[in-house]
Design a protein around this motif. Structure first.
Motif, PDB file in Angstrom:
ATOM      1  N   LEU A  36      24.295 -17.143  30.447  1.00 41.55           N
ATOM      2  CA  LEU A  36      25.202 -16.676  31.793  1.00 41.55           C
ATOM      3  C   LEU A  36      26.625 -16.557  31.509  1.00 41.55           C
ATOM      4  O   LEU A  36      27.412 -15.705  32.122  1.00 41.55           O
ATOM      5  CB  LEU A  36      25.110 -17.822  33.186  1.00 41.55           C
ATOM      6  CG  LEU A  36      23.682 -17.608  33.689  1.00 41.55           C
ATOM      7  CD1 LEU A  36      23.702 -18.873  34.585  1.00 41.55           C
ATOM      8  CD2 LEU A  36      23.522 -16.191  34.725  1.00 41.55           C
ATOM      9  N   ALA A  37      26.977 -17.319  30.563  1.00 43.92           N
ATOM     10  CA  ALA A  37      28.350 -17.240  29.874  1.00 43.92           C
ATOM     11  C   ALA A  37      28.798 -15.848  29.497  1.00 43.92           C
ATOM     12  O   ALA A  37      29.978 -15.412  29.378  1.00 43.92           O
ATOM     13  CB  ALA A  37      28.678 -18.265  28.903  1.00 43.92           C
ATOM     14  N   ASP A  38      27.840 -14.936  29.338  1.00 45.05           N
ATOM     15  CA  ASP A  38      28.067 -13.552  28.609  1.00 45.05           C
ATOM     16  C   ASP A  38      28.601 -12.495  29.887  1.00 45.05           C
ATOM     17  O   ASP A  38      28.274 -11.439  29.848  1.00 45.05           O
ATOM     18  CB  ASP A  38      27.049 -13.161  27.818  1.00 45.05           C
ATOM     19  CG  ASP A  38      26.890 -13.797  26.433  1.00 45.05           C
ATOM     20  OD1 ASP A  38      27.715 -14.494  26.213  1.00 45.05           O
ATOM     21  OD2 ASP A  38      25.814 -13.712  26.222  1.00 45.05           O
ATOM     22  N   ILE A  39      29.122 -13.019  30.940  1.00 42.92           N
ATOM     23  CA  ILE A  39      29.653 -11.950  31.766  1.00 42.92           C
ATOM     24  C   ILE A  39      31.258 -11.841  31.707  1.00 42.92           C
ATOM     25  O   ILE A  39      32.039 -12.752  31.089  1.00 42.92           O
ATOM     26  CB  ILE A  39      29.491 -12.671  33.262  1.00 42.92           C
ATOM     27  CG1 ILE A  39      29.787 -11.665  34.423  1.00 42.92           C
ATOM     28  CG2 ILE A  39      30.316 -14.027  33.533  1.00 42.92           C
ATOM     29  CD1 ILE A  39      28.637 -10.764  34.677  1.00 42.92           C
ATOM     30  N   SER A  40      31.697 -10.749  31.984  1.00 44.47           N
ATOM     31  CA  SER A  40      33.393 -10.522  31.858  1.00 44.47           C
ATOM     32  C   SER A  40      33.878 -10.864  32.978  1.00 44.47           C
ATOM     33  O   SER A  40      33.334 -11.069  34.144  1.00 44.47           O
ATOM     34  CB  SER A  40      33.291  -8.813  31.492  1.00 44.47           C
ATOM     35  OG  SER A  40      33.235  -8.236  32.483  1.00 44.47           O
ATOM     36  N   LEU A  41      35.228 -11.181  32.786  1.00 47.54           N
ATOM     37  CA  LEU A  41      36.119 -11.581  33.991  1.00 47.54           C
ATOM     38  C   LEU A  41      36.071 -10.356  34.989  1.00 47.54           C
ATOM     39  O   LEU A  41      36.130 -10.949  36.107  1.00 47.54           O
ATOM     40  CB  LEU A  41      37.366 -12.150  33.250  1.00 47.54           C
ATOM     41  CG  LEU A  41      37.456 -13.377  32.594  1.00 47.54           C
ATOM     42  CD1 LEU A  41      38.857 -13.480  32.191  1.00 47.54           C
ATOM     43  CD2 LEU A  41      36.855 -14.498  33.454  1.00 47.54           C
ATOM     44  N   ARG A  42      36.230  -9.346  34.318  1.00 51.84           N
ATOM     45  CA  ARG A  42      36.530  -8.235  35.253  1.00 51.84           C
ATOM     46  C   ARG A  42      35.153  -7.769  35.999  1.00 51.84           C
ATOM     47  O   ARG A  42      35.227  -7.531  37.300  1.00 51.84           O
ATOM     48  CB  ARG A  42      36.752  -6.886  34.397  1.00 51.84           C
ATOM     49  CG  ARG A  42      37.086  -5.458  35.196  1.00 51.84           C
ATOM     50  CD  ARG A  42      38.107  -4.668  34.387  1.00 51.84           C
ATOM     51  NE  ARG A  42      37.193  -3.965  33.224  1.00 51.84           N
ATOM     52  CZ  ARG A  42      37.075  -2.769  33.335  1.00 51.84           C
ATOM     53  NH1 ARG A  42      37.293  -2.168  34.236  1.00 51.84           N
ATOM     54  NH2 ARG A  42      36.320  -2.029  32.313  1.00 51.84           N
ATOM     55  N   GLY A 109      21.663  -6.988  30.864  1.00 56.59           N
ATOM     56  CA  GLY A 109      22.401  -5.898  29.894  1.00 56.59           C
ATOM     57  C   GLY A 109      22.881  -4.810  30.637  1.00 56.59           C
ATOM     58  O   GLY A 109      23.417  -4.724  31.632  1.00 56.59           O
ATOM     59  N   THR A 110      23.215  -3.696  29.725  1.00 62.87           N
ATOM     60  CA  THR A 110      23.816  -2.469  30.252  1.00 62.87           C
ATOM     61  C   THR A 110      22.788  -1.434  31.064  1.00 62.87           C
ATOM     62  O   THR A 110      21.853  -1.161  30.443  1.00 62.87           O
ATOM     63  CB  THR A 110      24.689  -1.788  29.156  1.00 62.87           C
ATOM     64  OG1 THR A 110      25.369  -2.859  28.308  1.00 62.87           O
ATOM     65  CG2 THR A 110      25.537  -0.614  29.598  1.00 62.87           C
ATOM     66  N   PRO A 111      23.177  -1.006  32.412  1.00 66.79           N
ATOM     67  CA  PRO A 111      22.330  -0.142  33.100  1.00 66.79           C
ATOM     68  C   PRO A 111      22.417   1.228  32.237  1.00 66.79           C
ATOM     69  O   PRO A 111      23.288   1.729  31.472  1.00 66.79           O
ATOM     70  CB  PRO A 111      23.225   0.169  34.359  1.00 66.79           C
ATOM     71  CG  PRO A 111      23.719  -1.204  34.688  1.00 66.79           C
ATOM     72  CD  PRO A 111      24.300  -1.462  33.158  1.00 66.79           C
ATOM     73  N   GLY A 112      21.155   1.889  32.131  1.00 68.50           N
ATOM     74  CA  GLY A 112      21.028   3.214  31.660  1.00 68.50           C
ATOM     75  C   GLY A 112      20.799   3.110  30.279  1.00 68.50           C
ATOM     76  O   GLY A 112      20.510   4.360  29.596  1.00 68.50           O
ATOM     77  N   VAL A 113      20.779   2.042  29.603  1.00 70.49           N
ATOM     78  CA  VAL A 113      20.371   2.065  28.324  1.00 70.49           C
ATOM     79  C   VAL A 113      18.966   1.356  28.209  1.00 70.49           C
ATOM     80  O   VAL A 113      18.888   0.107  28.179  1.00 70.49           O
ATOM     81  CB  VAL A 113      21.365   1.173  27.433  1.00 70.49           C
ATOM     82  CG1 VAL A 113      20.800   0.974  26.060  1.00 70.49           C
ATOM     83  CG2 VAL A 113      22.494   1.714  27.524  1.00 70.49           C
ATOM     84  N   SER A 114      17.936   2.044  28.454  1.00 66.01           N
ATOM     85  CA  SER A 114      16.406   1.834  28.427  1.00 66.01           C
ATOM     86  C   SER A 114      16.136   1.094  29.641  1.00 66.01           C
ATOM     87  O   SER A 114      15.047   0.940  30.095  1.00 66.01           O
ATOM     88  CB  SER A 114      16.287   0.642  27.528  1.00 66.01           C
ATOM     89  OG  SER A 114      14.786   0.439  27.304  1.00 66.01           O
ATOM     90  N   ASP A 115      17.193   0.553  30.790  1.00 62.30           N
ATOM     91  CA  ASP A 115      16.967   0.490  32.029  1.00 62.30           C
ATOM     92  C   ASP A 115      17.391   1.319  32.914  1.00 62.30           C
ATOM     93  O   ASP A 115      18.172   2.461  32.560  1.00 62.30           O
ATOM     94  CB  ASP A 115      18.049  -0.997  31.897  1.00 62.30           C
ATOM     95  CG  ASP A 115      17.503  -2.260  31.589  1.00 62.30           C
ATOM     96  OD1 ASP A 115      16.194  -2.248  31.052  1.00 62.30           O
ATOM     97  OD2 ASP A 115      18.212  -2.916  30.998  1.00 62.30           O
ATOM     98  N   PRO A 116      16.796   1.212  34.211  1.00 58.30           N
ATOM     99  CA  PRO A 116      17.363   2.087  35.126  1.00 58.30           C
ATOM    100  C   PRO A 116      19.104   2.406  35.344  1.00 58.30           C
ATOM    101  O   PRO A 116      19.667   1.531  34.959  1.00 58.30           O
ATOM    102  CB  PRO A 116      16.779   1.672  36.551  1.00 58.30           C
ATOM    103  CG  PRO A 116      15.683   0.701  36.060  1.00 58.30           C
ATOM    104  CD  PRO A 116      16.050   0.197  34.719  1.00 58.30           C
ATOM    105  N   GLY A 136      29.742  -4.830  28.543  1.00 55.62           N
ATOM    106  CA  GLY A 136      29.219  -6.135  28.559  1.00 55.62           C
ATOM    107  C   GLY A 136      28.204  -6.418  27.588  1.00 55.62           C
ATOM    108  O   GLY A 136      28.042  -5.568  26.565  1.00 55.62           O
ATOM    109  N   ALA A 137      27.195  -7.122  27.908  1.00 61.76           N
ATOM    110  CA  ALA A 137      26.076  -7.660  27.151  1.00 61.76           C
ATOM    111  C   ALA A 137      25.181  -6.307  27.017  1.00 61.76           C
ATOM    112  O   ALA A 137      24.836  -5.562  27.968  1.00 61.76           O
ATOM    113  CB  ALA A 137      25.433  -8.680  27.712  1.00 61.76           C
ATOM    114  N   SER A 138      24.823  -6.238  25.682  1.00 66.60           N
ATOM    115  CA  SER A 138      23.587  -5.494  25.195  1.00 66.60           C
ATOM    116  C   SER A 138      23.016  -5.728  24.125  1.00 66.60           C
ATOM    117  O   SER A 138      23.403  -6.116  23.109  1.00 66.60           O
ATOM    118  CB  SER A 138      24.281  -4.058  24.920  1.00 66.60           C
ATOM    119  OG  SER A 138      23.334  -3.236  24.209  1.00 66.60           O
ATOM    120  N   SER A 139      21.541  -5.872  24.301  1.00 71.25           N
ATOM    121  CA  SER A 139      20.594  -6.432  23.174  1.00 71.25           C
ATOM    122  C   SER A 139      20.916  -5.323  21.978  1.00 71.25           C
ATOM    123  O   SER A 139      20.877  -5.958  20.739  1.00 71.25           O
ATOM    124  CB  SER A 139      19.012  -6.555  23.618  1.00 71.25           C
ATOM    125  OG  SER A 139      18.790  -5.247  23.858  1.00 71.25           O
TER     126      SER A 139
END
Length: 306
Positions: A36-42, A109-116, A136-139
């Protein structure tokens, strides 16, 4: 409010609050892949600012907001997943045309990268509306950063292959195709199919694979080993078949040590004199049955020495 993230929410307001956030825009927001800490402030600021939250699973995202101490009950929610993405996109477009801010999140993770998310973005852009990325986060990039893949010759970058076919023959063909690439290849796999993928990868012998399991989570594992040893590595600990997998298939050229025979080199030189490198290597592999990655490495070595 969660004591753990109250300071982060204050920091998000201080750091991102003075920036400009256009109305009538879709904010494509990367969410944590486990930690959960891997969220950006923005991202935290936009989650508070958005009029509508469109997400792959509304229940999952509502829980995510509660974890950060955000009021999820005051938001307008819209489900946008792989089964209704086209229909949901029209609803998002209507909201944007009304001047609303819409934030879109996939489950992790990041939408549109293997996810909807890709179709949603495409339709929003086609309607002449703005899409704003919140990185932000991406495997994919997380594992690549610790895979230790070293580029050879002119080869740069990587290939994202994602999830391979669930059909055995198509999966085996795909592995052989990707194994011959001069670039590292990123694969994704679900736990219930990981053993089947490992059996196919095993045929690549000494070609190296970096496995990332449960990335960013408590029981994260990152391990690089020859592909032939992957099934045994999984079986050595029953826990290793749990969680989501990301893998980096290292280019075979990085391990190729045996030279090409004189006849194969002659064929390759003749073809390189007449064709671009990629076409010459492909044709030489078809003629001589030599490994395409070894041919490519040899071609690059000759090019560097010229």
């Amino acid at each position: 409010m969660s004591v753990s993230f109250s300071a982060a929410l204050t920091a998000a307001h201080d750091a991102a609050g003075s920036q400009h956030y256009p109305t009538g825009a879709l904010y494509v927001l990367a969410s944590p892949i486990g930690n959960l800490a891997d969220i950006s402030l923005r991202a935290l600021h936009v989650l508070q600012l958005a009029d509508t939250l469109a997400c792959e699973d509304t229940r999952h995202t509502q829980q995510l907001l509660r974890s950060y101490g955000l009021d999820s009950g005051s938001k307008h929610w819209l489900a946008a997943h792989q089964h209704n993405e086209a229909e949901a996109a029209q609803q998002v477009i209507a909201l944007l045309q009304q001047g609303k801010r819409v934030a879109y999140l996939s489950d992790a993770g990041t939408p549109g990268v293997s996810d909807p998310g890709a179709r949603l973005v495409a339709q929003v852009q086609a309607a002449g509306l703005r899409c704003i990325p919140l990185p932000g986060a991406s495997s994919v990039t997380s594992l690549l950063s610790v895979a230790g893949v070293v580029a050879h010759g002119d080869a740069t970058g990587f290939v994202f292959a994602g999830f391979l076919s669930s059909k055995a023959q198509e999966r085996a063909q795909a592995v052989q195709h990707w194994a011959s690439q001069p670039l590292p290849v990123v694969l994704l796999e679900a736990p219930h199919r990981m053993e089947a993928l490992a059996q196919v990868l095993q045929t690549l012998g000494e070609q190296r694979v970096t496995v990332g399991r449960e990335l960013t989570k408590q029981f994260e594992e990152v391990h690089t080993l020859p592909a032939a040893e992957l099934p045994a590595w999984l079986q050595a600990n029953p826990q290793r078949l749990r969680g989501e997998f990301c893998l980096v298939l290292h280019p075979a050229a990085a391990q190729a040590s045996e030279g090409l025979d004189a006849q194969t080199q002659r064929v390759l030189r003749l073809l390189l004199a007449e064709l671009p490198t990629k076409a010459a290597v492909k044709l030489a592999a078809d003629i001589t049955h030599a490994p395409r990655n070894a041919l490519y490495e040899q071609a690059l070595a000759w090019k560097d020495s010229d």
